[in-house]
Design an enzyme around this catalytic site. Structure first.
Site, PDB file in Angstrom:
ATOM      1  N   CYS A 174      41.504  10.728  -5.993  1.00  0.00           N
ATOM      2  CA  CYS A 174      41.452  11.716  -7.079  1.00  0.00           C
ATOM      3  C   CYS A 174      40.933  13.065  -6.598  1.00  0.00           C
ATOM      4  CB  CYS A 174      40.591  11.204  -8.227  1.00  0.00           C
ATOM      5  SG  CYS A 174      38.837  11.054  -7.827  1.00  0.00           S
ATOM      6  N   GLY A 210      40.699  14.555 -22.160  1.00  0.00           N
ATOM      7  CA  GLY A 210      39.406  15.241 -22.143  1.00  0.00           C
ATOM      8  C   GLY A 210      39.150  16.028 -23.411  1.00  0.00           C
ATOM      9  N   GLY A 237      40.181  12.073 -16.433  1.00  0.00           N
ATOM     10  CA  GLY A 237      41.533  11.801 -16.908  1.00  0.00           C
ATOM     11  C   GLY A 237      42.288  13.080 -17.179  1.00  0.00           C
ATOM     12  N   SER A 238      43.227  13.002 -18.076  1.00  0.00           N
ATOM     13  CA  SER A 238      44.095  14.135 -18.384  1.00  0.00           C
ATOM     14  C   SER A 238      43.374  15.192 -19.213  1.00  0.00           C
ATOM     15  CB  SER A 238      45.323  13.651 -19.161  1.00  0.00           C
ATOM     16  OG  SER A 238      44.929  13.259 -20.471  1.00  0.00           O
ATOM     17  N   GLU A 268      36.188  15.550 -15.910  1.00  0.00           N
ATOM     18  CA  GLU A 268      36.969  15.838 -14.711  1.00  0.00           C
ATOM     19  C   GLU A 268      38.425  15.664 -15.118  1.00  0.00           C
ATOM     20  OE1 GLU A 268      38.176  13.932 -10.467  1.00  0.00           O
ATOM     21  OE2 GLU A 268      36.125  13.555 -11.129  1.00  0.00           O
TER      22      GLU A 268
END
Length: 137
Positions: free
Chosen positions: A65, A13, A8-9, A31
């Protein structure tokens, strides 16, 4: 739970990692909002590299992604790489994924083409050179 995995962002994170560190001393894999860059070295075959990177950028209509979002290409092969990449991008046929001639289907969200157009406008305003495409279809 022995390990936490988060995609995610960066802000998300940071929050997840903070909680993991504060509550339990376990491993965490994050990630976070990467820009998925590729580097093409001077000794690379520019046509092969362009074909691979365009495929990596356009996989799933660019909505993966891990899609390539930028390429750093050695100056000595830059022009050949750009020409080959433009040819590879130009070879895509946009359309209905049920049509056998279509090689790239629609984007997932109705606002996505407009968002991409705004990214193109921003990049060209900052000096980027548009070599193929450039308008929502």
């Amino acid at each position: 739970v022995g390990h936490v995995v988060f995609t995610g962002s960066v802000a998300g994170g940071r929050a997840v990692y903070g909680e993991v560190a504060a509550r339990r001393f376990i491993g965490a894999t994050l990630e976070l909002g990467g820009k998925d860059a590729a580097y093409v070295a001077a000794d690379a075959d520019p046509a092969a590299a362009a074909a691979a990177l365009v495929d990596g950028a356009c996989y799933n209509a660019g909505q993966s992604c891990c899609a390539i979002e930028r390429a750093y290409v050695h100056a000595s092969i830059y022009d050949d790489f750009v020409a080959a990449a433009a040819e590879a991008v130009g070879a895509y046929t946009l359309g209905d994924p049920r049509d056998d001639s279509t090689t790239m289907g629609p984007m997932a969200l109705p606002g996505a083409p407009g968002f991409i157009d705004s990214q193109i406008a921003d990049a060209t305003a900052k000096g980027a050179r548009l070599v193929v495409g450039g308008g929502a279809t």
